[in-house]
Design an enzyme around this catalytic site. Structure first.
Site, PDB file in Angstrom:
ATOM      1  N   MET A 282       1.704   2.845   3.554  1.00 25.06           N
ATOM      2  CA  MET A 282       2.045   2.291   4.870  1.00 25.06           C
ATOM      3  C   MET A 282       2.083   0.772   4.824  1.00 25.06           C
ATOM      4  O   MET A 282       1.188   0.128   4.285  1.00 25.06           O
ATOM      5  CB  MET A 282       1.007   2.795   5.884  1.00 25.06           C
ATOM      6  CG  MET A 282       1.187   2.263   7.278  1.00 25.06           C
ATOM      7  SD  MET A 282       2.761   2.820   8.006  1.00 25.06           S
ATOM      8  CE  MET A 282       3.080   1.468   9.118  1.00 25.06           C
ATOM      9  N   ASN A 284       1.559  -1.790   6.867  1.00 22.30           N
ATOM     10  CA  ASN A 284       0.860  -2.657   7.817  1.00 22.30           C
ATOM     11  C   ASN A 284       0.942  -4.113   7.372  1.00 22.30           C
ATOM     12  O   ASN A 284       0.744  -4.427   6.199  1.00 22.30           O
ATOM     13  CB  ASN A 284      -0.615  -2.264   7.894  1.00 22.30           C
ATOM     14  CG  ASN A 284      -0.814  -0.772   7.912  1.00 22.30           C
ATOM     15  OD1 ASN A 284      -0.406  -0.126   8.840  1.00 22.30           O
ATOM     16  ND2 ASN A 284      -1.389  -0.238   6.847  1.00 22.30           N
ATOM     17  N   GLU A 317       6.960  -0.630   0.228  1.00 27.46           N
ATOM     18  CA  GLU A 317       6.088  -1.134   1.301  1.00 27.46           C
ATOM     19  C   GLU A 317       6.149  -2.656   1.355  1.00 27.46           C
ATOM     20  O   GLU A 317       6.135  -3.249   2.433  1.00 27.46           O
ATOM     21  CB  GLU A 317       4.645  -0.652   1.122  1.00 27.46           C
ATOM     22  CG  GLU A 317       4.480   0.863   1.001  1.00 27.46           C
ATOM     23  CD  GLU A 317       5.170   1.674   2.087  1.00 27.46           C
ATOM     24  OE1 GLU A 317       5.399   1.144   3.189  1.00 27.46           O
ATOM     25  OE2 GLU A 317       5.499   2.856   1.826  1.00 27.46           O
TER      26      GLU A 317
END
Ligand code: BES
Ligand code: ZN
Length: 877
Positions: A282, A284, A317
């Site tokens: 992920m 973030n 990512e």
């Protein structure tokens, strides 16, 4: 851990109708409305504890536009509301379902809420949860509402200040997005850290990690000369396995500067590995959280494919920092804006750092194995969907991989320079904004000066187009005419279709000379029917079409076996060469599955020539001699009999194995691949070694078992070891059990390797695979709560065509039961096990009925999540 033994499915006869629960609301793209309230700033204060965490949130909210609607903050059953205040005073609020609703009269206000959450009880792994003693978050798509009350939608962007406090011994490391601006000790052995992220972001990019972690640290100097501190955080014992991820990160950072002009924009970049994670990783902001499977690798425990996947996921990512974080999505229907584009970017990166031809073949194989069936089945949807019940069901191969193909087509028609002008404009025009797929195409148009309107249909029209191609040669006139015809089948909700613009890279290869007699050109087929003329056709022409797989379509070309055989040896485009082999094999396999006589000689000659070629590299050979999988064969058949497909494929494999025993043995034995050598040549040699072994096994079992066991015992790397075991698991030989046991004993303490042990057995091509898998579901190491473990057994089994479609229906029963049990723990993961059931319609009647019944039993299971409900009800429709 939940025990599958004690759970039973409701009886289909007595069970109530599938619950058409009114809570399963359909969300529609056409209903999009800008947010009523914006939240320019948010402050979060976490009092961390595994069982009971307190979250104080302070939101500055601003009315957006002229309306008198109340403030609605999304929440979740898992939030226990302690207090809510408006501008320091007690708030008059009400609950509407799980939303917190507050009437506000002014233009702005400060909202404070205090909630309690229970990370250890969070088995959905969405929001704040516990994994291996640490605490971490996953917020995309709608997990932030499980942490605090907030307008949980990607077009609300806020600046975050985060204070986190927790036990200094259990959580020595406290991380969040942005920069750490302060830290210190508190009372009772607790400590705290303050983090500030200067870039406004949607809440799905929020992240927090607290745990006992160590970092592999490094740094990167950006193109403008700034130093970025890089850290990969893992449990101390795993530090030696982080170097490949670190190297990949630095390569990705440099690549994005060179190819897209994108520089990293903060002073720190952190990656954290966790062992319980729903997805791969992920993005973030500045705190990427990864499934440990995509961080940890060394020669002993990771295969070449694992190393490649790590590089790919790390890059993917990282690339999101621009295509996702700096420019994000307006709403979740635009998901492909960030995912399709970022997959295209990670695929291009992979092509640039390795072999471009092999990478393209691998990417197309995934597209055909996963996306094509999705696009032709009951779960088909456009790249930009029109509606959903549960958004997490739309992180699909269509949004990701077909989305990437759409970007690739735009790149192909524009060429690299105009494409780059377009992406430059996109990033500058929409920086700090939440954008749409239309915005992206508009930026490409404005940046390049090319009208791309016709291409937009690729975002809205579902289904895989079929293109018929027929080449007509006039030897006397030295001309040829290519007749093209496209056809689009109906998909759910889209009964009639329009022709699409299909960019086909095409060349004519001379049958005698083997040269491009008509050089490659880009034909954009944009009508139902079209003909293209070629001049100066001086010898018999062979049609080389959709070179490099320039369009994600099914080509139905009229080409004779001798033409395909010739193209397989001469085509100047490596992908087209591979494709000619696949076509040749596919014809033989379909004929076999239909009980027709099979001419395997052309296939055998083509494989022989490939193996003996001096100009082809081993990785390409390994790909080219691999037969299409049983599920890909099934996709080409009107009525699917999985047993007949399996027998046809095994027969062809055996014919190849016995005709080419010596050449295969030579390929199997070829060296030049030391275990620590990760060069394309060494990786290709290892791949070819195992692929050859598999073909030998099809004709000479006991000889292959000996060779496999020797490869297994001698292996100094996981690629050779897993490759050998992968061949052995499908055999009856005594070496099978010895190797499986040895593998387990050696790696019993390494969960990622034990995942492989489960997966290898679930993928076995044997008559008793269902029994083996049922037994493995009782194994003490089979933990339902860990997504990797569940996928390794149940996910792999669902993809094992012959075993899943076992004639007695037990494969269906097993997977259905897994879905029902898993749904109680983790609906997202359970729902991802449903797609194999979507193929029931084209199956032979006996299996079709059993499969539909299994789906109906899942649908009738009480308390079904909306995740599984959506997938199952659509599969049945
Ligand atoms: N943003 C996703 C991760 C994600 C997806 C989180 C759905 C929550 C819900 C991430 O960027 C991603 O796409 N990851 C892929 C791997 C990638 C290499 C395609 C994944 O996790 O499979
Ligand atoms: Zn992504």
């Amino acid at each position: 851990m939940l025990d599958v033994r004690t759970t039973t499915l409701p009886d289909a006869q007595t069970a109530p109708e599938a619950p058409l629960s009114p809570t399963h609301v359909t969300i529609r793209r056409e209903d999009y409305r800008p947010p009523d309230w914006l939240v320019p700033e948010i402050q979060l204060d976490f009092q961390l504890d595994t069982d009971e965490t307190r979250v104080l949130a302070t939101l500055s909210v601003e009315r957006n536009g002229d309306h008198d609607r109340p403030l609605r903050l999304d929440g979740d059953d898992q939030l226990k509301l302690i207090a809510a205040k408006v501008d320091g005073g007690d708030a008059a609020y009400r609950m509407d379902g799980s939303q917190l609703v507050i009437d506000l009269s002014g233009e702005r206000a400060t909202i404070e809420t205090e909630v309690e959450i229970a990370p250890a009880a969070n088995t959905k792994l969405m929001g704040l949860y516990a994994s291996g003693g640490m605490l971490c978050t996953q917020c995309e798509a709608e997990g932030f509402r499980r942490i605090t009350f907030f307008p949980d939608r990607p077009d609300v962007l806020s600046k975050y200040r985060v204070r986190m406090e927790g036990d200094a011994q259990r959580f020595p490391v406290l991380l969040s997005n942005g920069n750490r601006v302060a830290h210190g000790n508190a009372t009772d052995g607790r400590h705290w850290a303050d983090w500030e992220d200067p870039y406004p972001k949607p809440c799905y990019l929020f992240a927090l990690v607290a745990g006992d972690l160590e970092a592999n640290r490094d740094s990167f100097i950006t193109m403008s000369g700034r130093k970025v501190d890089l850290a990969i955080w893992v449990r101390e014992a795993d530090l030696p396995k982080t170097q490949h991820a670190m190297n990949s990160l630095k390569l990705a950072m440099a690549w994005d500067e060179k190819v897209y002009g994108r520089e990293y924009d903060l002073d720190q970049f952190n990656i954290v590995a966790v062992s319980d994670f729903n997805m791969g990783a992920m993005e973030n902001k500045s705190l990427n959280i990864f499934n440990s499977a995509y961080v940890l690798a060394d020669q002993e425990t990771a295969t070449d494919a694992d190393f490649d996947n790590i590089a790919r996921v790390v890059a993917h990512e990282y690339f999101h920092n621009w295509s996702g974080d700096r420019v994000t999505c307006r709403d979740w229907f635009q998901l492909s804006l960030k995912e399709g584009f970022t997959v295209f970017r990670d695929q291009s990166f992979g092509a640039d750092i390795g072999s471009a031809a092999v990478k393209r073949i691998e990417d197309v194989r995934v597209l055909r194995a996963v996306q094509f069936p999705e696009d032709q089945g009951p779960l088909a949807h456009p790249v930009r969907p029109d509606s959903y019940i549960e958004i997490s069901n739309f992180y699909t191969a269509t949004v990701y991989n077909k989305g990437a193909e759409v970007i690739r087509m735009l790149h192909t028609v524009l060429g690299p320079d105009k494409f780059r002008a377009g992406t430059d404009l996109y990033f500058s025009r929409h920086d700090g904004e939440a954008a749409t797929c239309d915005d992206f195409v508009k930026a490409l148009e404005d940046g390049s000066g090319v009208d791309l309107t016709p291409f937009k249909i690729w975002y809205s029209q579902a289904g895989t187009p079929k293109v018929r191609a027929r080449l007509e040669h006039d030897a006397a006139a030295k001309t040829a005419t290519l007749h093209l015809e496209q056809h689009e089948d109906p998909t759910p909700g889209q009964a009639s279709k329009q022709p699409m613009p299909i960019p086909l890279k095409t060349a004519l290869i001379g049958n005698e000379s083997g040269h491009e007699i008509c050089p490659e050109q880009l034909i954009v087929l944009d009508k139902a029917r079209q003909s293209v003329a070629f001049q100066n056709v001086t010898e018999r022409p062979l049609l080389s079409i959709n070179r490099g797989f320039s369009a994600p379509v099914i080509i139905q070309a009229e080409r004779q076996p001798d033409e395909l055989e010739r193209l397989a040896q001469t085509d100047t485009d490596p992908f087209a060469r591979y494709e000619a082999m696949q076509d040749l094999m596919m014809r033989a396999l379909i004929a076999g599955a239909q009980g027709e006589s099979v001419d395997s000689d052309a296939v055998i000659r083509a494989i022989d020539a490939t193996l003996k070629s001096n100009s082809l590299d081993p990785a390409f050979k390994g790909e080219a001699i691999l037969l299409p999988s049983e599920s890909i064969i099934a996709d080409r058949m009107q009525i699917v009999d999985p047993g007949a497909i399996h027998r046809s494929r095994e027969a062809l494999r055996a014919a190849i194995g016995s005709a080419l025993g010596d050449a295969l043995l030579a390929a199997h034995r070829s060296d030049g691949a030391p275990g620590d050598d990760l060069s394309p040549h060494a990786k290709g040699t290892r791949r070819l070694r195992t692929v050859s072994l598999g073909l030998i096994a099809a004709s000479e079992e006991s000889k292959a078992a000996r060779l496999a066991k020797a490869q297994f015992d001698a292996a100094d790397n996981m690629t050779d070891r897993q490759g050998a075991l992968g061949v052995l698991v499908s055999l009856e030989a005594p070496e099978r059990k010895d190797a499986l046991d040895a593998f387990y004993e050696r790696f019993r303490d390494d969960p990622l390797v034990i995942d492989k042990w489960f997966a290898l057995q679930a993928a076995a091509q044997r008559a008793d695979t269902v029994d083996q898998v049922l037994k493995l579901a009782q194994h003490p190491d089979f933990v339902m709560t860990n997504p990797n473990r569940l996928r390794s057994l149940a996910g792999t089994f669902g993809a094992n065509h012959w075993a899943f479609h076992s004639a007695d229906g037990r494969g269906y029963a097993f997977l259905a039961e897994m879905i029902v049990v898993a749904d109680k723990l983790n609906p997202q993961i359970a729902a991802r096990l449903v797609p194999p059931f979507g193929r029931w319609r084209r199956l032979e009647p006996k299996r079709r009925d059993m499969m539909r019944q299994a789906l109906e039993r899942i649908a009738a299971s009480p308390g079904l999540s909306k995740d599984v409900y959506e997938q199952v009800s659509k599969s049945l429709a």
